[in-house]
Write a protein that holds these residues in place. Sequence first.
Motif, PDB file in Angstrom:
ATOM      1  N   SER A  64       8.792 -49.776  13.332  1.00 50.23           N
ATOM      2  CA  SER A  64       9.578 -51.063  12.843  1.00 50.23           C
ATOM      3  C   SER A  64       8.991 -51.622  12.033  1.00 50.23           C
ATOM      4  CB  SER A  64       8.762 -51.905  14.375  1.00 50.23           C
ATOM      5  OG  SER A  64       9.759 -53.368  14.189  1.00 50.23           O
ATOM      6  N   GLN A  65       7.151 -52.358  12.058  1.00 52.16           N
ATOM      7  CA  GLN A  65       6.536 -52.488  10.553  1.00 52.16           C
ATOM      8  C   GLN A  65       6.327 -51.694   9.943  1.00 52.16           C
ATOM      9  OE1 GLN A  65       4.103 -56.005  11.627  1.00 52.16           O
ATOM     10  NE2 GLN A  65       2.913 -55.622   9.310  1.00 52.16           N
ATOM     11  N   GLY A  66       5.148 -50.895  10.650  1.00 50.98           N
ATOM     12  CA  GLY A  66       5.091 -49.737  10.322  1.00 50.98           C
ATOM     13  C   GLY A  66       5.864 -49.002   9.405  1.00 50.98           C
ATOM     14  N   GLY A  67       7.714 -48.502   9.482  1.00 51.52           N
ATOM     15  CA  GLY A  67       8.350 -47.762   9.020  1.00 51.52           C
ATOM     16  C   GLY A  67       8.388 -48.520   7.902  1.00 51.52           C
ATOM     17  N   ARG A  68       7.843 -49.846   7.219  1.00 48.54           N
ATOM     18  CA  ARG A  68       8.537 -50.200   5.905  1.00 48.54           C
ATOM     19  C   ARG A  68       6.513 -49.762   5.180  1.00 48.54           C
ATOM     20  NH1 ARG A  68      11.325 -54.347   3.630  1.00 48.54           N
ATOM     21  NH2 ARG A  68       8.982 -54.899   2.764  1.00 48.54           N
ATOM     22  N   ALA A  69       5.211 -50.220   6.106  1.00 52.34           N
ATOM     23  CA  ALA A  69       4.187 -49.938   5.580  1.00 52.34           C
ATOM     24  C   ALA A  69       3.861 -48.133   5.600  1.00 52.34           C
ATOM     25  CB  ALA A  69       2.918 -50.185   6.393  1.00 52.34           C
ATOM     26  N   THR A  70       4.889 -47.688   5.927  1.00 50.19           N
ATOM     27  CA  THR A  70       4.797 -46.078   5.865  1.00 50.19           C
ATOM     28  C   THR A  70       5.619 -45.565   4.367  1.00 50.19           C
ATOM     29  OG1 THR A  70       5.270 -45.527   8.033  1.00 50.19           O
ATOM     30  CG2 THR A  70       5.986 -43.992   6.433  1.00 50.19           C
ATOM     31  N   LEU A  71       5.960 -45.877   4.003  1.00 50.92           N
ATOM     32  CA  LEU A  71       6.817 -46.051   2.949  1.00 50.92           C
ATOM     33  C   LEU A  71       5.430 -46.747   1.513  1.00 50.92           C
ATOM     34  CD1 LEU A  71      10.462 -47.147   2.477  1.00 50.92           C
ATOM     35  CD2 LEU A  71       9.462 -44.770   2.732  1.00 50.92           C
ATOM     36  N   GLY A  72       5.207 -47.853   1.986  1.00 50.04           N
ATOM     37  CA  GLY A  72       3.642 -48.052   1.394  1.00 50.04           C
ATOM     38  C   GLY A  72       2.503 -47.173   1.367  1.00 50.04           C
ATOM     39  N   VAL A  73       2.274 -46.722   2.184  1.00 45.91           N
ATOM     40  CA  VAL A  73       1.169 -46.003   2.259  1.00 45.91           C
ATOM     41  C   VAL A  73       1.745 -44.003   1.803  1.00 45.91           C
ATOM     42  CG1 VAL A  73      -0.277 -44.574   3.485  1.00 45.91           C
ATOM     43  CG2 VAL A  73       0.530 -46.885   4.569  1.00 45.91           C
ATOM     44  N   GLY A  74       2.386 -44.092   1.448  1.00 45.02           N
ATOM     45  CA  GLY A  74       3.073 -42.585   1.083  1.00 45.02           C
ATOM     46  C   GLY A  74       3.449 -43.108  -0.476  1.00 45.02           C
ATOM     47  N   ARG A  75       3.879 -43.735  -0.929  1.00 45.90           N
ATOM     48  CA  ARG A  75       3.888 -44.586  -2.700  1.00 45.90           C
ATOM     49  C   ARG A  75       2.337 -44.556  -2.726  1.00 45.90           C
ATOM     50  NH1 ARG A  75       6.662 -49.990  -3.942  1.00 45.90           N
ATOM     51  NH2 ARG A  75       4.571 -50.277  -2.693  1.00 45.90           N
ATOM     52  N   ALA A  76       1.902 -45.196  -1.963  1.00 42.59           N
ATOM     53  CA  ALA A  76      -0.022 -45.125  -2.094  1.00 42.59           C
ATOM     54  C   ALA A  76      -0.632 -43.393  -2.916  1.00 42.59           C
ATOM     55  CB  ALA A  76      -0.128 -46.083  -1.733  1.00 42.59           C
ATOM     56  N   LEU A  77      -0.328 -42.832  -2.055  1.00 43.02           N
ATOM     57  CA  LEU A  77      -0.631 -41.278  -1.345  1.00 43.02           C
ATOM     58  C   LEU A  77      -0.486 -40.612  -2.680  1.00 43.02           C
ATOM     59  CD1 LEU A  77      -0.904 -40.744   2.615  1.00 43.02           C
ATOM     60  CD2 LEU A  77      -3.003 -40.771   0.623  1.00 43.02           C
ATOM     61  N   GLN A  78       0.376 -40.613  -2.826  1.00 42.60           N
ATOM     62  CA  GLN A  78       1.690 -40.056  -3.845  1.00 42.60           C
ATOM     63  C   GLN A  78       0.741 -40.296  -5.535  1.00 42.60           C
ATOM     64  OE1 GLN A  78       5.835 -38.373  -3.927  1.00 42.60           O
ATOM     65  NE2 GLN A  78       6.113 -39.822  -5.764  1.00 42.60           N
ATOM     66  N   ALA A  79       0.237 -41.551  -5.298  1.00 44.58           N
ATOM     67  CA  ALA A  79       0.046 -42.488  -6.832  1.00 44.58           C
ATOM     68  C   ALA A  79      -1.481 -41.483  -7.030  1.00 44.58           C
ATOM     69  CB  ALA A  79       0.127 -43.261  -6.798  1.00 44.58           C
ATOM     70  N   GLY A  80      -1.971 -41.388  -5.660  1.00 40.18           N
ATOM     71  CA  GLY A  80      -3.873 -40.760  -5.972  1.00 40.18           C
ATOM     72  C   GLY A  80      -4.428 -41.315  -5.369  1.00 40.18           C
ATOM     73  N   ALA A  81      -3.962 -42.444  -5.145  1.00 42.16           N
ATOM     74  CA  ALA A  81      -5.168 -43.845  -4.466  1.00 42.16           C
ATOM     75  C   ALA A  81      -5.675 -44.177  -3.213  1.00 42.16           C
ATOM     76  CB  ALA A  81      -4.446 -44.658  -3.956  1.00 42.16           C
ATOM     77  N   ALA A  82      -5.570 -42.341  -2.116  1.00 44.60           N
ATOM     78  CA  ALA A  82      -6.862 -42.377  -1.140  1.00 44.60           C
ATOM     79  C   ALA A  82      -7.941 -40.855  -1.617  1.00 44.60           C
ATOM     80  CB  ALA A  82      -6.094 -43.011   0.219  1.00 44.60           C
ATOM     81  N   GLY A  83      -7.862 -41.334  -3.000  1.00 41.19           N
ATOM     82  CA  GLY A  83      -8.979 -40.289  -2.716  1.00 41.19           C
ATOM     83  C   GLY A  83      -8.922 -38.478  -2.810  1.00 41.19           C
ATOM     84  N   PRO A  84      -9.127 -38.175  -1.412  1.00 40.56           N
ATOM     85  CA  PRO A  84      -9.009 -36.314  -1.862  1.00 40.56           C
ATOM     86  C   PRO A  84      -7.314 -36.400  -0.943  1.00 40.56           C
ATOM     87  CG  PRO A  84     -10.589 -36.861  -0.167  1.00 40.56           C
ATOM     88  CD  PRO A  84     -10.119 -38.060  -1.089  1.00 40.56           C
ATOM     89  N   PHE A  85      -6.949 -37.620  -0.380  1.00 43.79           N
ATOM     90  CA  PHE A  85      -5.672 -37.119   0.665  1.00 43.79           C
ATOM     91  C   PHE A  85      -4.437 -37.344  -0.061  1.00 43.79           C
ATOM     92  CE2 PHE A  85      -9.130 -38.545   3.457  1.00 43.79           C
ATOM     93  CZ  PHE A  85      -8.215 -38.211   4.500  1.00 43.79           C
ATOM     94  N   ARG A  86      -3.564 -36.377  -0.098  1.00 39.85           N
ATOM     95  CA  ARG A  86      -2.282 -36.549  -0.938  1.00 39.85           C
ATOM     96  C   ARG A  86      -1.143 -36.876   0.434  1.00 39.85           C
ATOM     97  NH1 ARG A  86      -2.797 -30.307  -2.621  1.00 39.85           N
ATOM     98  NH2 ARG A  86      -2.647 -29.705  -0.834  1.00 39.85           N
ATOM     99  N   LEU A  87       0.395 -36.823   0.180  1.00 41.14           N
ATOM    100  CA  LEU A  87       1.517 -37.048   0.330  1.00 41.14           C
ATOM    101  C   LEU A  87       2.025 -36.159   1.499  1.00 41.14           C
ATOM    102  CD1 LEU A  87       3.109 -39.180   1.890  1.00 41.14           C
ATOM    103  CD2 LEU A  87       4.476 -39.398  -0.124  1.00 41.14           C
ATOM    104  N   GLY A  88       2.000 -35.570   2.854  1.00 43.92           N
ATOM    105  CA  GLY A  88       2.771 -34.661   2.841  1.00 43.92           C
ATOM    106  C   GLY A  88       4.383 -34.930   3.301  1.00 43.92           C
ATOM    107  N   SER A  89       4.582 -35.626   4.711  1.00 42.52           N
ATOM    108  CA  SER A  89       5.755 -36.135   4.484  1.00 42.52           C
ATOM    109  C   SER A  89       6.058 -37.345   5.232  1.00 42.52           C
ATOM    110  CB  SER A  89       6.050 -34.727   5.838  1.00 42.52           C
ATOM    111  OG  SER A  89       5.235 -35.196   7.212  1.00 42.52           O
ATOM    112  N   LEU A  90       6.878 -37.397   5.380  1.00 44.67           N
ATOM    113  CA  LEU A  90       6.985 -39.548   5.855  1.00 44.67           C
ATOM    114  C   LEU A  90       8.609 -39.505   6.847  1.00 44.67           C
ATOM    115  CD1 LEU A  90       7.445 -40.228   2.174  1.00 44.67           C
ATOM    116  CD2 LEU A  90       5.763 -41.502   4.024  1.00 44.67           C
TER     117      LEU A  90
END
Length: 413
Positions: free
Chosen positions: A210-236
């Motif tokens: 639900s609300q978290g699904g929208r947040a999923t895209l926001g977090v995915g976008r940030a991970l793909q851009a390198g915004a979480a240090g060593p972490f990177r996007l795996g799947s959504l």
Amino acid sequence: MTSRAFRILPATLAIGALLAAPMSAFALSQPSLAESAVTQATVHAPRGALVSAVEIANLTAAELDAAAADRGFVDAPKARYDVTVHRLIYRTIDTKGRPTTASGIVVLPNGRRGALPVAEYLHGTMGTKAYAASVDADSTDRLITALFAGAGLAGVAPDYLGLGLGPGRHPYLDTATETSASTDMLLAARAFSARRGVALKRDVLVTGFSQGGRATLGVGRALQAGAAGPFRLGSLHAVASPFDLLKVQLPAVFDGGVRPQIATLYLAYFITSWNRTVGLYDVPSEVFQAPYADRVEELLDGTHTTEEIMQGLPDSPAKLFTADYLSQLQNPTGPLRQAMRAADQICHDWSPRVPLHFYSGAKDTDVRAANSEVCATGLRSRGARVDVRSMGAVDHFGTAMTAYPQIVRAATR
């Protein structure tokens, strides 16, 4: 909501639990005085820095299987590990970029060797601080996170700002802070796990309801851009999510696509929250009818239960809003329209480089299933690999109960 959060309203309100089965193994662990105090402190430390960690629950694999069955998860995979739930408090930022703290949980599989894959679960609409996974023993959000750990992953679930032990009010449907609180939670989880001698893998499975699904895209976008240090996007994996507020979800409020009582709650929460971040009115009486203008902001301050909120609001938007503002909601203009258009760009302003899976239910009367189709079309136009999976003739919560066993199973392939 059944059980804590979903007891009265079904659906997008993932306010802490999806169904009502008790979970004795998840015995309620109230925050200590030290934990409560630290959430109020002004902090000047790096984002994602760990403030405290407390073990709050243990669950055997058999107990996890029984809880999943009791809650109604459809064909959930058998747990392979016992799990331990930890509550973290960590540093993050508020809507104005100022230092603050937030809470969340990390669930680890006991006895699992080697570096752990990571699954971050993002919860749905929650109007009550005490229903957060870090506090509520009956939280189905906690259970979903534990299902990933039972499969051998590290389950991570932020409460977002202003929920759980987070100070202040929750900025509902604010993509920026949903993203910052969630990526900072990953960093805190990494620091905590390292202290326990557990390494976390880089790729993160990000999923939300639900609300978290929208947040999923926001977090995915940030991970793909390198915004979480060593972490990177795996799947959504986004489940029953309101991606298109302006053209799909808001119109559904007025054409019968969303049930009136639930629409009233969503809109009250949405408008009062966005007033603090965007600026939609000077005094509540500009927007809300009497007697609700005098109580709506207090009802949604995070300290009231869902039952109290529902009892304090009318049963339809037409009874809550003034005639002028109801017209504004039906045909948004000005700051409201601009803010909604900006929020909806989450489906248009980036292209995931990993597979993206949407899950919807044909009988969902909280979040119109067309949200997923519209968002998928926008992302595909930018080259994204997106599939939309119908869970069949199920409602909002039924979509989650059907989708999450599939998502957990896919995470271990």
